[in-house]
Design a protein around this motif. Sequence first.
Motif: not given
Length: 133
Positions: A8-9, A15-17, A22-23
């Motif tokens: 993810i890094n 996009i990471q944020l 989102a969940p």
Amino acid sequence: MSPSLIDINSWPLTIQLLFLAAPFSLNAIGLAVTGYAAWSSEFEVINRAIRSNAYLEQTKRFWGTTSYRARWMVVCAVCGLLTFPHFHSRIGVVDADELKDFPSRLRRKLVVSSWLILIGSAWLAVAYVIVSH
């Protein structure tokens, strides 16, 4: 420590944020809809619509329907019955006709709320696995 299949890094920060926020957003929207139904006049419709479920009736007798907690529990139980109606009617915990006669607009609202919470929770679990490994 073994290398992760998904790093993810390496994703852009935006996009990471979004992936991690989102969940929480989905869960918050679903919980807000459920909470609103528990404390609005919709609760009376929900309370009258399903009478054949023994657990639901026992919950109403034990907790009552005046406190927010009690109303929340009733609405959440009804959300479960409406989200998986065929399963619950097949195993005999609720009358299929009651589920069919439930007000359609309110049913749609509660089912969408349930799915938002389920998808948000599943997404959060997947995100935890991806981030922690």
